[in-house]
Each structure stands twice: as structure tokens, then as C-alpha cells.
Design a protein around this motif. Structure first.
Motif, mmCIF file in Angstrom:
data_model
loop_
_atom_site.group_PDB
_atom_site.id
_atom_site.type_symbol
_atom_site.label_atom_id
_atom_site.label_comp_id
_atom_site.label_asym_id
_atom_site.label_seq_id
_atom_site.Cartn_x
_atom_site.Cartn_y
_atom_site.Cartn_z
ATOM 1 N N HIS A 163 45.709 -22.578 -31.104
ATOM 2 C CA HIS A 163 47.128 -22.887 -30.885
ATOM 3 C C HIS A 163 47.372 -23.571 -29.533
ATOM 4 C CE1 HIS A 163 47.462 -20.311 -34.346
ATOM 5 N NE2 HIS A 163 47.005 -19.287 -33.662
ATOM 6 N N CYS A 164 46.488 -24.509 -29.189
ATOM 7 C CA CYS A 164 46.629 -25.232 -27.928
ATOM 8 C C CYS A 164 47.617 -26.392 -28.082
ATOM 9 C CB CYS A 164 45.279 -25.789 -27.485
ATOM 10 S SG CYS A 164 44.096 -24.515 -27.022
ATOM 11 N N ARG A 170 41.160 -27.308 -23.287
ATOM 12 C CA ARG A 170 40.452 -26.474 -22.321
ATOM 13 C C ARG A 170 40.291 -25.039 -22.830
ATOM 14 N NH1 ARG A 170 44.375 -26.901 -17.449
ATOM 15 N NH2 ARG A 170 45.806 -26.743 -19.209
ATOM 16 N N GLY A 171 39.236 -24.397 -22.358
ATOM 17 C CA GLY A 171 39.085 -22.974 -22.650
ATOM 18 C C GLY A 171 37.984 -22.608 -23.617
ATOM 19 N N ARG A 172 37.023 -23.494 -23.850
ATOM 20 C CA ARG A 172 35.861 -23.103 -24.657
ATOM 21 C C ARG A 172 35.019 -22.137 -23.825
ATOM 22 N NH1 ARG A 172 33.641 -27.098 -28.816
ATOM 23 N NH2 ARG A 172 35.545 -27.903 -29.736
ATOM 24 N N PHE A 173 34.572 -21.069 -24.458
ATOM 25 C CA PHE A 173 33.849 -20.001 -23.773
ATOM 26 C C PHE A 173 32.402 -20.009 -24.248
ATOM 27 C CE2 PHE A 173 33.502 -15.208 -22.897
ATOM 28 C CZ PHE A 173 33.388 -15.391 -21.536
ATOM 29 N N CYS A 194 43.769 -23.614 -22.171
ATOM 30 C CA CYS A 194 44.744 -24.603 -22.645
ATOM 31 C C CYS A 194 46.165 -24.050 -22.517
ATOM 32 C CB CYS A 194 44.453 -24.992 -24.083
ATOM 33 S SG CYS A 194 44.738 -23.704 -25.306
ATOM 34 N N GLY A 195 47.069 -24.922 -22.141
ATOM 35 C CA GLY A 195 48.444 -24.521 -21.946
ATOM 36 C C GLY A 195 48.718 -23.967 -20.547
#
Length: 197
Positions: A163-164, A170-173, A194-195
Motif C-alpha cells: 500500500h505504498c 522504499r522499504g524492502r527488507f 514508503c510514505g
């Protein structure tokens, strides 16, 4: 008979053309196949060729100051790693195609290790791998900081944010295992999810 079986497996998609299974005549080219197209890179020569199905192809060359997996075309930036290709326009994501899913892994090596902020020791950890994946943390991550350039690593995608906002990926772990030290660490691909900021 073996050639026929191998050709059948490739045509049916049982054998994918990505990651370390990609071989070429000179051993430097890697072809990744996603759901939207095929992308061939040669890190030694600094070349990229991307073909999106039913759209067309583009070929690019790197300048000497580019990161190993980044290509520029005017205001467009193309990035490729073992998990996906992404295209940005003025810093905004406008296209991506994935080669691997959550839970899948790839083998690479350490390319660069620095603090999160340039010339600011103690500001966190920033580590980049030869396949183009870069990870960052506000914390000092000892297992990453104690790695050495060219250390072999196994990198696994743990999660992808949901839900970006459009254009914000951004925000892959990722989970990383240093195969020399056998130490593990987990980090994000961005300072903010993201966000965020």
C-alpha cells in the motif's frame, strides 16, 4: 536428447534466466527475465539492454562515475539488481519488473561499506553489494560493519512494503549472511519506509 530436454525446460519456464544461472559466451553478461520483459547487463562493460514485451528496447552505457548497477538516460535512471529492474524519472519510480519473490535468495559479494552519512562515523551503517542492492540503517550493524570488500554473501528478500504511494518503493527488507564470517544481519534498502520522510 539432453539438449532437447534442456530447451523444453527453458521454453516452458521451468528453468528461469536469472541470477547465477545466466551464462553467456564471455561470462560477463547476465540476462534477467521478468513478467514484463527481458534485461541484459554486462557489469564489466557497463552496458544495459532492456526490452519490454510489446513495447521496445533501449540500450545504455555507463559513465565511469556511475554505481555498478545504475544507468542514466537524461532524467531517467535505470537500476538493476538480482531481484528487479526499476526505472526512475526525476527520482520517481515509473516502472519496475521483479525477477524474484519474497523468500528467494541470491549470491553476491560486498562492494562498499560506509557510515550512513558520508564522513560521519557513528551515524549508522550503509552497505552495497556487487549486484546493485544497497542497504542502510540508522544503527551500527556489527555483522555488516565487520564485513570486508569482496566477502561472499547470501541475500534474501524478506518483505516488500504494501500500500505504498505511487512512485515510492522504499522499504524492502533483506536478510544477509556473510559466507566468510557466517554472521547474519537484516537491513532495509532505505532510511525510511514508503510514505515516510
Amino acid at each position: 536428447m539432453m539438449k532437447i530436454i534442456l530447451k523444453t525446460l527453458i521454453l516452458t519456464g521451468v528453468i528461469g534466466l536469472f541470477n547465477i544461472d545466466n551464462l553467456s559466451a564471455n561470462g560477463a553478461e547476465i540476462t534477467y527475465r521478468g513478467s514484463k520483459g527481458e534485461y541484459t547487463i554486462n557489469r564489466q562493460a557497463g552496458t544495459y539492454r532492456g526490452c519490454v514485451y510489446n513495447t521496445g528496447c533501449i540500450s545504455l552505457s555507463q559513465d565511469k562515475n556511475s554505481w555498478p548497477s545504475h544507468w542514466k538516460n537524461g532524467n531517467y535512471v535505470y537500476t538493476v539488481d538480482d531481484f528487479r529492474v526499476a526505472v526512475y524519472h526525476h527520482g520517481r519510480l515509473i516502472f519496475q519488473d521483479s525477477f524474484k519473490e519474497v523468500g528467494e535468495c541470491t549470491i553476491s559479494s560486498v562492494y562498499r561499506i560506509t557510515s550512513r552519512l558520508v564522513n560521519s562515523p557513528g551515524s549508522g551503517t550503509d552497505i552495497t553489494f556487487a549486484n546493485g542492492i544497497g542497504l542502510v540503517s540508522y544503527d551500527i550493524v556489527p555483522a555488516a560493519q565487520n564485513s570486508r570488500i569482496n566477502d561472499p554473501v547470501r541475500i534474501c528478500l524478506i518483505s516488500i512494503p504494501q500500500h505504498c504511494p505511487p512512485g515510492d518503493d522504499r522499504g524492502r527488507f533483506y536478510s544477509v549472511q556473510n559466507l566468510r564470517t557466517n554472521r547474519n544481519f537484516r537491513m532495509y534498502d532505505s532510511q525510511h519506509l514508503c510514505g515516510g520522510a
